[in-house]
Scaffold this motif. Structure first.
Motif, PDB file in Angstrom:
ATOM      1  N   GLU A 108      -2.493   8.799  -8.381  1.00  0.00           N
ATOM      2  CA  GLU A 108      -3.896   8.971  -8.015  1.00  0.00           C
ATOM      3  C   GLU A 108      -4.334   7.854  -7.067  1.00  0.00           C
ATOM      4  N   LYS A 109      -5.170   8.204  -6.093  1.00  0.00           N
ATOM      5  CA  LYS A 109      -5.632   7.228  -5.095  1.00  0.00           C
ATOM      6  C   LYS A 109      -6.341   6.052  -5.756  1.00  0.00           C
ATOM      7  N   PHE A 161       0.831  -1.210   0.000  1.00  0.00           N
ATOM      8  CA  PHE A 161       0.000   0.000   0.000  1.00  0.00           C
ATOM      9  C   PHE A 161       0.866   1.260   0.000  1.00  0.00           C
ATOM     10  N   THR A 162       1.835   1.330   0.921  1.00  0.00           N
ATOM     11  CA  THR A 162       2.697   2.525   0.990  1.00  0.00           C
ATOM     12  C   THR A 162       3.625   2.619  -0.221  1.00  0.00           C
ATOM     13  N   MET A 163       3.991   1.465  -0.766  1.00  0.00           N
ATOM     14  CA  MET A 163       4.862   1.446  -1.942  1.00  0.00           C
ATOM     15  C   MET A 163       4.196   2.149  -3.124  1.00  0.00           C
ATOM     16  N   TRP A 164       2.878   1.911  -3.315  1.00  0.00           N
ATOM     17  CA  TRP A 164       2.181   2.484  -4.462  1.00  0.00           C
ATOM     18  C   TRP A 164       1.479   3.811  -4.160  1.00  0.00           C
ATOM     19  N   THR A 165       1.592   4.281  -2.940  1.00  0.00           N
ATOM     20  CA  THR A 165       1.018   5.592  -2.597  1.00  0.00           C
ATOM     21  C   THR A 165       2.145   6.560  -2.248  1.00  0.00           C
ATOM     22  N   LEU A 187       5.520   5.714  -4.397  1.00  0.00           N
ATOM     23  CA  LEU A 187       5.475   6.083  -5.814  1.00  0.00           C
ATOM     24  C   LEU A 187       5.393   7.597  -5.995  1.00  0.00           C
ATOM     25  N   SER A 188       4.730   8.294  -5.057  1.00  0.00           N
ATOM     26  CA  SER A 188       4.585   9.752  -5.153  1.00  0.00           C
ATOM     27  C   SER A 188       5.917  10.482  -5.028  1.00  0.00           C
ATOM     28  N   LEU A 189       6.957   9.805  -4.532  1.00  0.00           N
ATOM     29  CA  LEU A 189       8.286  10.419  -4.440  1.00  0.00           C
ATOM     30  C   LEU A 189       8.918  10.577  -5.817  1.00  0.00           C
TER      31      LEU A 189
END
Length: 305
Positions: A154-155, A140-144, A147-149
């Motif tokens: 988009e959610k 979950f954190t990897m793709w939110t 990835l946002s880094l």
């Protein structure tokens, strides 16, 4: 000492497999395209089979066991939340491109390619099961936040990737099989088992081939040394101390500490390259932290087992 020897032996096996990966890349047996194909095979077939197989063991499903599973997910979620916010503060002094790589490396460790084989060696199918549950908050954190880094995310897309990821889907398949006690046909369960046995060698060879692109001359920069200390030593020490104070189950503590002590994930360099980040620096970070983990993981496992 027998436990320490077991972990050390496993790490030496993994090291040799990584060296095989380095060699096949340097000898051009694997190239970028074939490397991506093998990585795709791992994520979409081998790891899911390994996860499903871990749920097929003779596990007593009790209220206490379900509580432990939910607690594993909660612990992993708390660790991920801390890694997201701590990264902002710990790496604030570095340039933006390096900061993105360092923060992602703290969020996303190599808990699947490296962590799962080690958990299986030390704790069997139950270790793989708990490690699989730890993957849910990590993915979950990897793709939110992760990835946002590197790019805007988009959610809706993040949720879709999480819900359809083969490793996450295989966890839910495994849970259904475990709860219903549904027996698969022997030819199917044997096939899943056979495929799952290939996970360790192929995953470590893939890690080695990715690491072959790292610039060895720049491995000892202060930022890489700083990250490696935080990722492999400081972070697991903090996790161990907190969970011990809270009186968590011994196996959950051990799995949480080992997962937290994993090196930077291979996806660090993959995402940095895909979104025009500092891919070379990311490869160096992955290489050096993975190399150091060969010594630190047996030590951490021995001290806190």
């Amino acid at each position: 000492m027998a436990f320490f020897g077991k972990v050390l032996n496993q790490q030496l096996v993994l090291l040799l497999l990584v060296l095989v990966g380095l060699s096949v890349k340097k000898l051009h047996i694997l190239n970028r395209e074939s490397e991506k194909a093998v990585s795709s095979l791992l994520v979409n077939v081998l790891l899911p089979c390994n996860i499903i197989h871990s749920f097929l063991g003779d596990i007593a499903v009790s209220a206490e066991f379900v509580k432990s599973c939910l607690l594993a997910i909660l612990i992993a979620a708390c660790i991920q939340a801390v890694s997201v916010f701590a990264g902002k503060w710990l790496f604030r002094a570095y340039p933006q491109e390096k900061q993105a790589v360092l923060r992602y490396g703290l969020i996303c460790s190599n808990s699947s390619f490296v962590g799962m084989p080690i958990a299986e060696t030390l704790y069997g199918s139950l270790g793989v099961l708990y490690t699989s549950l730890f993957q849910i908050p990590i993915r979950f954190t990897m793709w939110t936040a992760g990835l946002s880094l590197f790019t805007a995310v988009e959610k809706k897309d993040a949720f879709k990737k999480l819900a359809t990821h083969p490793c996450i889907v295989s966890i839910f398949i495994g849970i259904v099989l475990m709860l219903t006690r549904l027996e698969l046909p022997k030819f199917l369960s044997d096939t899943i088992y056979s495929i799952s046995r290939t996970t360790v060698p192929i995953s470590m060879i893939t890690v080695g081939s990715i690491m072959a692109d790292a610039d060895v001359k720049s491995l000892f920069s202060k930022s890489i040394l700083y990250y490696t200390f935080l990722r492999l030593i400081a972070f697991p020490l903090v996790v161990y101390g907190i969970l011990k104070l809270l009186g968590a189950e011994a196996l959950l503590i051990n799995i949480a500490v080992i997962m937290t002590a994993m090196p930077a994930g291979a996806s660090t360099s993959i995402l940095a390259e895909k979104y025009d980040g500092d891919a070379q620096y990311a490869a160096q970070l992955t290489f050096f932290s993975t190399l150091c983990s060969i010594a630190t993981i047996p030590l951490i496992s021995f001290l806190f087992s």
